[in-house]
Write a protein that holds these residues in place. Structure first.
Motif, PDB file in Angstrom:
ATOM      1  N   SER A  58       0.820  -1.213   0.000  1.00  0.00           N
ATOM      2  CA  SER A  58       0.000   0.000   0.000  1.00  0.00           C
ATOM      3  C   SER A  58       0.853   1.261   0.000  1.00  0.00           C
ATOM      4  O   SER A  58       0.428   2.302  -0.506  1.00  0.00           O
ATOM      5  CB  SER A  58      -0.928   0.006   1.218  1.00  0.00           C
ATOM      6  N   GLU A  59       2.081   1.194   0.554  1.00  0.00           N
ATOM      7  CA  GLU A  59       2.937   2.375   0.646  1.00  0.00           C
ATOM      8  C   GLU A  59       3.916   2.500  -0.503  1.00  0.00           C
ATOM      9  O   GLU A  59       4.503   3.566  -0.727  1.00  0.00           O
ATOM     10  CB  GLU A  59       3.713   2.348   1.973  1.00  0.00           C
ATOM     11  N   SER A  60       4.114   1.412  -1.272  1.00  0.00           N
ATOM     12  CA  SER A  60       5.094   1.434  -2.360  1.00  0.00           C
ATOM     13  C   SER A  60       4.638   2.364  -3.474  1.00  0.00           C
ATOM     14  O   SER A  60       3.467   2.327  -3.882  1.00  0.00           O
ATOM     15  CB  SER A  60       5.288   0.014  -2.901  1.00  0.00           C
ATOM     16  N   GLN A  61       5.546   3.199  -3.984  1.00  0.00           N
ATOM     17  CA  GLN A  61       5.224   4.129  -5.060  1.00  0.00           C
ATOM     18  C   GLN A  61       5.366   3.492  -6.432  1.00  0.00           C
ATOM     19  O   GLN A  61       4.925   4.049  -7.434  1.00  0.00           O
ATOM     20  CB  GLN A  61       6.133   5.359  -4.967  1.00  0.00           C
ATOM     21  N   ASP A  62       5.998   2.336  -6.499  1.00  0.00           N
ATOM     22  CA  ASP A  62       6.229   1.646  -7.769  1.00  0.00           C
ATOM     23  C   ASP A  62       5.622   0.256  -7.716  1.00  0.00           C
ATOM     24  O   ASP A  62       5.194  -0.223  -6.659  1.00  0.00           O
ATOM     25  CB  ASP A  62       7.739   1.537  -8.055  1.00  0.00           C
ATOM     26  N   GLU A  63       5.599  -0.406  -8.879  1.00  0.00           N
ATOM     27  CA  GLU A  63       5.117  -1.779  -8.913  1.00  0.00           C
ATOM     28  C   GLU A  63       6.006  -2.662  -8.042  1.00  0.00           C
ATOM     29  O   GLU A  63       7.229  -2.500  -8.013  1.00  0.00           O
ATOM     30  CB  GLU A  63       5.128  -2.311 -10.351  1.00  0.00           C
ATOM     31  N   ALA A  64       5.391  -3.595  -7.334  1.00  0.00           N
ATOM     32  CA  ALA A  64       6.134  -4.469  -6.423  1.00  0.00           C
ATOM     33  C   ALA A  64       5.818  -5.921  -6.748  1.00  0.00           C
ATOM     34  O   ALA A  64       4.702  -6.382  -6.531  1.00  0.00           O
ATOM     35  CB  ALA A  64       5.782  -4.156  -4.975  1.00  0.00           C
ATOM     36  N   GLY A  65       6.829  -6.633  -7.285  1.00  0.00           N
ATOM     37  CA  GLY A  65       6.693  -8.056  -7.531  1.00  0.00           C
ATOM     38  C   GLY A  65       7.426  -8.838  -6.451  1.00  0.00           C
ATOM     39  O   GLY A  65       7.819  -8.286  -5.413  1.00  0.00           O
ATOM     40  N   LYS A  66       7.633 -10.136  -6.697  1.00  0.00           N
ATOM     41  CA  LYS A  66       8.321 -10.962  -5.686  1.00  0.00           C
ATOM     42  C   LYS A  66       9.739 -10.453  -5.434  1.00  0.00           C
ATOM     43  O   LYS A  66      10.224 -10.464  -4.298  1.00  0.00           O
ATOM     44  CB  LYS A  66       8.358 -12.418  -6.172  1.00  0.00           C
ATOM     45  N   ARG A  67      10.421 -10.009  -6.515  1.00  0.00           N
ATOM     46  CA  ARG A  67      11.802  -9.538  -6.362  1.00  0.00           C
ATOM     47  C   ARG A  67      11.861  -8.300  -5.474  1.00  0.00           C
ATOM     48  O   ARG A  67      12.712  -8.210  -4.565  1.00  0.00           O
ATOM     49  CB  ARG A  67      12.390  -9.227  -7.742  1.00  0.00           C
ATOM     50  N   GLU A  68      10.956  -7.327  -5.704  1.00  0.00           N
ATOM     51  CA  GLU A  68      10.964  -6.093  -4.913  1.00  0.00           C
ATOM     52  C   GLU A  68      10.604  -6.373  -3.449  1.00  0.00           C
ATOM     53  O   GLU A  68      11.178  -5.762  -2.527  1.00  0.00           O
ATOM     54  CB  GLU A  68       9.992  -5.076  -5.507  1.00  0.00           C
ATOM     55  N   ILE A  69       9.651  -7.292  -3.228  1.00  0.00           N
ATOM     56  CA  ILE A  69       9.269  -7.617  -1.849  1.00  0.00           C
ATOM     57  C   ILE A  69      10.422  -8.300  -1.127  1.00  0.00           C
ATOM     58  O   ILE A  69      10.735  -7.979   0.034  1.00  0.00           O
ATOM     59  CB  ILE A  69       8.018  -8.514  -1.845  1.00  0.00           C
ATOM     60  N   ALA A  70      11.085  -9.227  -1.796  1.00  0.00           N
ATOM     61  CA  ALA A  70      12.233  -9.929  -1.192  1.00  0.00           C
ATOM     62  C   ALA A  70      13.359  -8.958  -0.890  1.00  0.00           C
ATOM     63  O   ALA A  70      14.011  -9.052   0.172  1.00  0.00           O
ATOM     64  CB  ALA A  70      12.707 -11.031  -2.127  1.00  0.00           C
ATOM     65  N   LYS A  71      13.584  -8.023  -1.800  1.00  0.00           N
ATOM     66  CA  LYS A  71      14.662  -7.041  -1.588  1.00  0.00           C
ATOM     67  C   LYS A  71      14.348  -6.133  -0.404  1.00  0.00           C
ATOM     68  O   LYS A  71      15.227  -5.829   0.424  1.00  0.00           O
ATOM     69  CB  LYS A  71      14.854  -6.227  -2.862  1.00  0.00           C
ATOM     70  N   HIS A  72      13.080  -5.700  -0.301  1.00  0.00           N
ATOM     71  CA  HIS A  72      12.699  -4.788   0.780  1.00  0.00           C
ATOM     72  C   HIS A  72      12.870  -5.458   2.148  1.00  0.00           C
ATOM     73  O   HIS A  72      13.324  -4.813   3.107  1.00  0.00           O
ATOM     74  CB  HIS A  72      11.245  -4.343   0.586  1.00  0.00           C
ATOM     75  N   PHE A  73      12.500  -6.747   2.249  1.00  0.00           N
ATOM     76  CA  PHE A  73      12.586  -7.440   3.539  1.00  0.00           C
ATOM     77  C   PHE A  73      13.888  -8.226   3.684  1.00  0.00           C
ATOM     78  O   PHE A  73      14.022  -9.018   4.632  1.00  0.00           O
ATOM     79  CB  PHE A  73      11.381  -8.384   3.694  1.00  0.00           C
ATOM     80  N   ARG A  74      14.834  -8.046   2.743  1.00  0.00           N
ATOM     81  CA  ARG A  74      16.182  -8.639   2.809  1.00  0.00           C
ATOM     82  C   ARG A  74      16.122 -10.158   2.956  1.00  0.00           C
ATOM     83  O   ARG A  74      16.744 -10.748   3.853  1.00  0.00           O
ATOM     84  CB  ARG A  74      16.970  -8.020   3.962  1.00  0.00           C
ATOM     85  N   LEU A  75      15.343 -10.779   2.069  1.00  0.00           N
ATOM     86  CA  LEU A  75      15.200 -12.238   2.100  1.00  0.00           C
ATOM     87  C   LEU A  75      16.168 -12.859   1.116  1.00  0.00           C
ATOM     88  O   LEU A  75      16.387 -12.345   0.016  1.00  0.00           O
ATOM     89  CB  LEU A  75      13.761 -12.638   1.750  1.00  0.00           C
ATOM     90  N   ILE A 135      11.907 -18.811  -1.376  1.00  0.00           N
ATOM     91  CA  ILE A 135      10.972 -19.893  -1.700  1.00  0.00           C
ATOM     92  C   ILE A 135       9.770 -19.835  -0.763  1.00  0.00           C
ATOM     93  O   ILE A 135       8.618 -19.998  -1.180  1.00  0.00           O
ATOM     94  CB  ILE A 135      11.678 -21.264  -1.594  1.00  0.00           C
ATOM     95  N   ALA A 136      10.030 -19.581   0.518  1.00  0.00           N
ATOM     96  CA  ALA A 136       8.942 -19.456   1.486  1.00  0.00           C
ATOM     97  C   ALA A 136       8.076 -18.236   1.167  1.00  0.00           C
ATOM     98  O   ALA A 136       6.840 -18.270   1.326  1.00  0.00           O
ATOM     99  CB  ALA A 136       9.499 -19.353   2.903  1.00  0.00           C
ATOM    100  N   LEU A 137       8.726 -17.131   0.684  1.00  0.00           N
ATOM    101  CA  LEU A 137       7.972 -15.931   0.313  1.00  0.00           C
ATOM    102  C   LEU A 137       7.029 -16.227  -0.854  1.00  0.00           C
ATOM    103  O   LEU A 137       5.866 -15.799  -0.864  1.00  0.00           O
ATOM    104  CB  LEU A 137       8.932 -14.801  -0.067  1.00  0.00           C
ATOM    105  N   LYS A 138       7.512 -16.983  -1.840  1.00  0.00           N
ATOM    106  CA  LYS A 138       6.677 -17.337  -2.994  1.00  0.00           C
ATOM    107  C   LYS A 138       5.431 -18.107  -2.555  1.00  0.00           C
ATOM    108  O   LYS A 138       4.316 -17.831  -3.016  1.00  0.00           O
ATOM    109  CB  LYS A 138       7.495 -18.171  -3.980  1.00  0.00           C
TER     110      LYS A 138
END
Length: 781
Positions: free
Chosen positions: A12-29, A35-38
């Motif tokens: 909800s706060e992201s200003q850009d599109e957020a896919g699995k890669r962006e979510i993993a990068k933000h939470f440092r996974l 794999i668990a995130l997917k």
């Protein structure tokens, strides 16, 4: 790992599109965490928390992606209003987006599609056009027909679409075949391109196929759901953690053509002196929640269906067949898992107490309604079906080492043990429930139901009205008692409840009913407190058997539509304060949710399943309990979809049956009157058709909305709701389900002028012919 709330907040706060890669990068996974995130994102999507745009960028369910395709639907002043071109958030209202053209004012029109960047603006959304896209083609379901000069046309199956569409590309389709096509072009230049051939429209099972495609009903299960169902069917059944009720001759009473059996009943006089004259009863329901667990593949598929859809020629089940027709179906002589409601009923028919257990049952018989009624009436010509169960007698203690004693089969001529030991106590208990039902005075509308009879090849044999028996009312009253007990048992534990809500009629509908009743000289005061008994009193005043069905139908139309909801608003029609659906979890997702809530509230969870790769628990998932509003709205919509699909399919079967009787005279009853004509139903077996006002004659017919009548201006001929007359069947189209009637002698085109009422007072002043005078020539471009 981030929690679900953490991911929703980031999206909800992201200003850009957020896919699995962006979510993993933000939470440092990293590594295995990705794999668990997917898997977590997939679960959140299945749970309806998030949605994805073409499987790449995620956003909150009910929200919009940062970049998406919108379709312009209307213009407000200088602003364009658009909606998402592909809205997947089922059960969430589609957002209306204010679209800014950024210097391209006037370049877009209603129906255009654009790629746009969206942003939240206050409580809504605003979007900015990035690129104009080609208009999307619309799917059309119809039958290919050959016209003059070998030109092919598409006849839509929707009777609301009266214009045939020329086919520009037929592909492999042949005349007479049912096809899906895409429409191209605008206004009078629209053409169709066939995309899929579905088969012969008049072949057996095709009428239901039309409804399935028209309403988008999911009818194929994903492979993972089928595989999970096959694993779940192997779950062990043991009396160690269930109440063993195999010693009781519980029976299921169902329609003769029932495809699944999800409820069974048993009753006996209560031996408690404090409840003298009362009964103990058991309502055993298939324990679907044991096999269909929250979050699993079966659960996801069942939620997308909401309920089973019953057509005359097939069933589109909510659950895979290995469960719906086998392991979750209560079959005589076989051990089955059941959720059991134990009821104690006093001599006045009121529920004194109830408790819920998970049990092991073995039914003594599956009996048809007609056979059960004949057995009670002493008119049965054959012995009832019977499977050897286990001994009739007191319950065995939990964990008892004593083997249950088989109860004997009926012996001796004229002796039917099942009738004496099982059916007669059931009927005696039902008479108490019926006494309580009469005391609370629910809405008493006993309208006929059509039944389509097919042969083994799926061809129509006949269309009949289902006979209403005491056996039907008996099963209904036992089910109602169990539904009330389930709702109150959850309320006592302050647990979530999916209520079946039926609200009182709105004032607007009551005003319309009052105007209608006044045409029969029946008074109806709007200031009174309206209860079901109020409508029963109205029906009691109608002594004319020809008028009563009409008033009954009008009373039905005045009622609101029932729905599912997490807040208790009562059930007006049944005159009950608390009511839930508990008795049909095989075919209704709402009942499955109620079973899961009972598992949690009453501590009925089973030991962990063996290693069958199934979700571990059978109770109500936390995210489901938190989003019951959305789930209830979703399954209520699916219920309405199923009802419309079933009704349309029956209409098509009736039209197909009548197609061989075109030209014949039928006795009909007028069921509705509008300004464009009146609707009539064949009294013998149903079939609603239209008599257009244009076929009634050259004179003008006046429509009175209050009395629902059409009256001829010259002849005084009057057509009103409830009137019985004879009409000729002019048309019966099985593809659309449309039926048309006409007057046997034809319309009145040559009649003497109407002189008014006997007292000489004219009904209406004569009307001058409107429009251009005959001697003035029309001149225009």
């Amino acid at each position: 790992m981030p929690s679900r709330d953490d991911i929703l907040k980031f999206l909800s706060e992201s200003q850009d599109e957020a896919g699995k890669r962006e979510i993993a990068k933000h939470f440092r996974l990293k590594g295995a965490e990705k794999i668990a995130l997917k898997a977590l994102l997939k679960d959140m999507a299945d749970e309806g928390l998030i949605d994805s745009s073409k499987g790449r960028a995620f956003h909150k369910m009910g929200g919009l992606p940062k970049v998406t395709v919108l379709k312009v639907i209307e213009v407000e002043g200088r602003e364009l209003i658009a909606v998402p071109d592909n809205w997947q958030a089922e059960g969430v209202p589609m957002p209306r987006v204010r679209l800014s053209e950024r210097g391209r004012s006037g370049a877009l029109a209603v129906g255009d599609r654009v790629l746009a960047r969206t942003e939240e603006a206050g409580s809504g959304y605003r979007a900015f056009v990035m690129k104009k896209l080609q208009r999307a083609s619309e799917q059309l379901l119809g039958v290919v027909e050959r016209g003059e000069g070998r030109k092919l046309w598409l006849k839509p199956v929707d009777k609301r679409i009266r214009r045939m569409v020329p086919i520009s590309d037929a592909g492999n389709a042949e005349p007479g075949q049912l096809v899906l096509a895409e429409q191209h072009g605008q206004r009078d230049r629209v053409s169709a391109k066939v995309t899929e051939v579905l088969g012969e429209p008049f072949a057996p099972r095709s009428f239901s196929l039309i409804a399935i495609h028209k309403y988008g009903i999911p009818h194929d299960f994903p492979s993972d759901a089928i595989e999970e169902a096959e694993r779940a069917a192997k779950l062990p059944l043991s009396a160690d953690h269930r109440e063993d009720l195999r010693h009781l001759p519980i029976v299921a009473i169902d329609p003769v053509d029932a495809r699944d059996h999800d409820d069974a009943i048993w009753a006996t006089p209560d031996d408690d002196p404090a409840n003298e004259g009362g009964y103990r009863a058991i309502v055993a329901i298939a324990d679907v929640s044991y096999y269909v667990r929250p979050g699993g593949a079966i659960d996801r598929a069942a939620r997308k269906r909401g309920n089973s859809v019953y057509f005359p020629d097939r069933v589109v089940p909510m659950l895979p067949e290995v469960l719906s027709a086998d392991m979750c179906s209560l079959k005589a002589g076989q051990d089955r898992a059941a959720m059991v409601c134990h009821l104690v009923i006093d001599k006045a028919g009121k529920l004194k107490s109830w408790r819920f257990t998970r049990a092991l049952v073995r039914l003594a018989a599956n009996i048809a309604y007609e056979d059960a009624q004949a057995a009670i009436d002493g008119a049965l010509q054959k012995p009832l079906p019977f499977r050897g169960g286990v001994g009739v007698g007191p319950a065995q203690p939990q964990g008892s080492a004593d083997a249950p004693t088989p109860y004997p089969s009926p012996e001796g001529e004229g002796l039917d043990q099942l009738t004496e030991s099982v059916l007669k106590p059931l009927w005696a208990c039902w008479k108490l429930l019926f006494k309580a039902r009469e005391a609370r005075e629910p809405l008493d509308l006993d309208l006929p139901e059509r039944r389509i009879v097919l042969d083994e090849a799926g061809r129509i044999v006949s269309v009949a009205v289902r006979e209403r028996l005491d056996a039907h009312r008996l099963v209904e009253d036992f089910m109602i008692a169990a539904n009330v007990a389930a709702a109150k048992a959850l309320e006592a534990k302050k647990a979530p409840v999916v209520y079946r809500v039926h609200e009182p009629p709105s004032r607007e509908k009551l005003v319309a009913l009052k105007d209608y009743l006044s045409t029969f000289d029946i008074s109806f005061a709007l200031g009174q407190v309206v209860r079901p008994a109020t409508f029963n009193g109205i029906l009691a005043k109608v002594t004319d058997d020809t008028v009563k069905p009409l008033v009954m139908e009008q009373v039905l139309r005045s009622q609101t539509q029932a729905y599912y909801g997490p807040r208790n608003m009562g059930h007006f029609g049944l005159s009950l304060a608390s009511y839930g659906h508990f008795t049909s979890p095989i075919r209704r997702y709402a009942d499955l949710l109620l079973h899961r809530a009972l598992v949690d509230a009453h501590g009925l969870e089973q030991p962990p399943a063996p290693k069958l790769d199934l979700p571990p628990t059978t109770g109500l998932a936390e995210h489901d309990a938190a989003s019951l509003d959305r789930i209830c709205e979703l399954i209520s919509g699916f219920e309405r979809r199923a009802m419309e699909a079933e009704r349309e399919t029956v209409d098509r079967y009736v039209a197909a049956f009548l197609a061989t009787k075109v030209g014949e005279i039928h006795k009909v009853r007028i069921t509705g009157v509008q300004s464009f004509g009146f609707f009539a139903t064949i009294e013998e077996f149903g079939g609603d058709g239209l008599v257009p006002v244009s076929t009634l004659g050259a004179e003008r017919f006046w429509y009175d909305e209050a009395s629902q009548t059409l009256t001829g201006e010259s002849s005084g001929e009057r057509y009103s709701v409830g009137q019985r007359l004879e009409l000729r069947l002019a048309e019966a189209d099985p593809v659309t389900g449309a039926i048309k009637f006409e007057l046997p002698e034809g319309g009145n085109f040559m009649r003497e002028p109407y002189r008014g009422k006997p007292d000489g007072k004219p009904k209406r002043p004569p009307i001058k012919r409107r429009g251009r005078p005959a001697n003035i020539r029309h001149q225009s471009r």
